[in-house]
Scaffold this motif. Structure first.
Motif, short mmCIF file in Angstrom:
data_model
loop_
_atom_site.label_atom_id
_atom_site.label_comp_id
_atom_site.label_asym_id
_atom_site.label_seq_id
_atom_site.Cartn_x
_atom_site.Cartn_y
_atom_site.Cartn_z
N SER A 21 0.83 -1.21 0.00
CA SER A 21 0.00 0.00 0.00
C SER A 21 0.86 1.26 0.00
CB SER A 21 -0.92 0.01 1.22
OG SER A 21 -1.83 -1.06 1.16
N LEU A 22 1.94 1.23 0.78
CA LEU A 22 2.86 2.36 0.81
C LEU A 22 3.51 2.57 -0.55
CD1 LEU A 22 4.33 4.57 2.43
CD2 LEU A 22 5.99 2.82 3.10
N VAL A 23 3.92 1.49 -1.19
CA VAL A 23 4.54 1.59 -2.52
C VAL A 23 3.51 2.08 -3.53
CG1 VAL A 23 5.60 0.27 -4.40
CG2 VAL A 23 6.34 -0.10 -2.03
N GLN A 24 2.28 1.63 -3.42
CA GLN A 24 1.22 2.09 -4.31
C GLN A 24 1.05 3.59 -4.20
OE1 GLN A 24 -2.58 0.30 -3.53
NE2 GLN A 24 -3.63 1.47 -5.08
N GLU A 25 0.99 4.09 -3.00
CA GLU A 25 0.85 5.53 -2.76
C GLU A 25 2.07 6.27 -3.33
OE1 GLU A 25 0.87 8.52 1.05
OE2 GLU A 25 0.06 6.52 1.31
N THR A 26 3.25 5.70 -3.15
CA THR A 26 4.47 6.32 -3.65
C THR A 26 4.47 6.41 -5.17
OG1 THR A 26 5.69 5.52 -1.72
CG2 THR A 26 7.00 6.18 -3.63
N VAL A 27 4.05 5.33 -5.83
CA VAL A 27 3.99 5.34 -7.30
C VAL A 27 3.01 6.40 -7.78
CG1 VAL A 27 3.27 4.01 -9.33
CG2 VAL A 27 4.72 2.96 -7.61
N ASN A 28 1.83 6.45 -7.18
CA ASN A 28 0.84 7.46 -7.57
C ASN A 28 1.38 8.87 -7.37
OD1 ASN A 28 -1.07 5.55 -8.32
ND2 ASN A 28 -2.00 5.49 -6.30
N ASN A 29 2.03 9.12 -6.24
CA ASN A 29 2.59 10.44 -5.96
C ASN A 29 3.74 10.77 -6.91
OD1 ASN A 29 0.78 10.83 -3.88
ND2 ASN A 29 2.21 10.21 -2.30
N THR A 30 4.53 9.77 -7.27
CA THR A 30 5.64 9.99 -8.20
C THR A 30 5.13 10.41 -9.57
OG1 THR A 30 6.99 8.35 -7.05
CG2 THR A 30 7.63 8.89 -9.31
N ILE A 31 4.10 9.75 -10.04
CA ILE A 31 3.53 10.10 -11.34
C ILE A 31 2.94 11.50 -11.28
CG2 ILE A 31 1.69 9.54 -12.99
CD1 ILE A 31 2.20 6.56 -12.18
N ASP A 32 2.25 11.80 -10.20
CA ASP A 32 1.67 13.14 -10.03
C ASP A 32 2.77 14.20 -10.00
OD1 ASP A 32 -0.56 14.98 -9.43
OD2 ASP A 32 0.47 15.17 -7.49
N ALA A 33 3.84 13.94 -9.25
CA ALA A 33 4.94 14.90 -9.16
C ALA A 33 5.60 15.11 -10.52
CB ALA A 33 5.98 14.43 -8.14
N LEU A 34 5.79 14.04 -11.26
CA LEU A 34 6.42 14.14 -12.58
C LEU A 34 5.55 14.92 -13.55
CD1 LEU A 34 8.70 13.32 -14.55
CD2 LEU A 34 7.37 11.26 -15.03
N LEU A 35 4.29 14.57 -13.63
CA LEU A 35 3.41 15.21 -14.61
C LEU A 35 3.09 16.65 -14.27
CD1 LEU A 35 0.91 12.32 -15.42
CD2 LEU A 35 2.89 13.09 -16.74
N ASN A 36 3.09 16.99 -12.97
CA ASN A 36 2.71 18.35 -12.56
C ASN A 36 3.89 19.17 -12.05
OD1 ASN A 36 -0.10 17.94 -13.11
ND2 ASN A 36 -0.15 16.66 -11.28
N SER A 37 5.10 18.66 -12.23
CA SER A 37 6.33 19.35 -11.78
C SER A 37 6.23 19.77 -10.32
CB SER A 37 6.60 20.57 -12.67
OG SER A 37 6.75 20.17 -14.00
#
Length: 166
Positions: A21-37
């Motif tokens: 679950s922690l890794v899932q949240e991290t992946v989602n946040n990583t994609i969000d951070a990348l796409l939205n700078s």
């Protein structure tokens, strides 16, 4: 009171689910951070990787103690080994998220470039169907895996080969 073998396996499985679950949240946040700078989010991901690493060490230690104390064989040993293999991959996914977050930070802070404004945005957005992936590997899916204690109570499909292979 000493915990039984199956209680320890259940505990390790719960730890694995929490790590997932922690890794899932991290992946989602990583994609969000990348796409939205989002540099602040990227920094939080980098700093939060130690928690994923802690789960890796904790689960590895628990698996080793279970093996040493109970000397499991056959199915139980394969389950413990499988859990640890999954942990290795989850930890690696966390490390990849850190690398992507460092890239996000560098792109935005040093090069003043955003993924949204580049040709990469469409490629990244289309190639990552995160929701579909997490539906396939959801918490509920992991909970449906038969526990070792359930095998004698119909949790296992009979192969017709008798006691060999159990």
């Amino acid at each position: 009171m000493r915990k039984s073998f199956h209680e320890k396996l259940d505990e390790v499985t719960e730890d694995l689910i929490e790590m997932g679950s922690l890794v899932q949240e991290t992946v989602n946040n990583t994609i969000d951070a990348l796409l939205n700078s989002n540099v602040e989010m990227a920094q939080k991901i980098i700093e939060g990787d130690s928690k994923i690493d802690d789960y890796d060490v904790m689960i590895e230690e628990k698996c080793m103690f279970i093996q040493a104390e109970h000397q499991p064989v056959a199915r139980d040993l394969r389950l413990i080994h499988s859990i640890y293999i999954v942990v290795i991959y989850l930890e690696r996914i966390g490390d990849i998220c850190v690398s992507i977050s460092k890239l996000t930070r560098r792109l935005y802070l040093k090069e003043k470039t955003t993924v949204r404004g580049s040709c990469l945005h469409g490629v990244v957005k289309e190639s990552i169907d995160v929701e579909h992936f997490w539906q396939m590997v959801s918490r509920d899916h992991l909970r449906r895996v038969p526990r070792p204690g359930d095998w004698g109570r119909g949790g296992r499909v009979s192969s017709g080969h008798g006691p060999i292979g159990r």
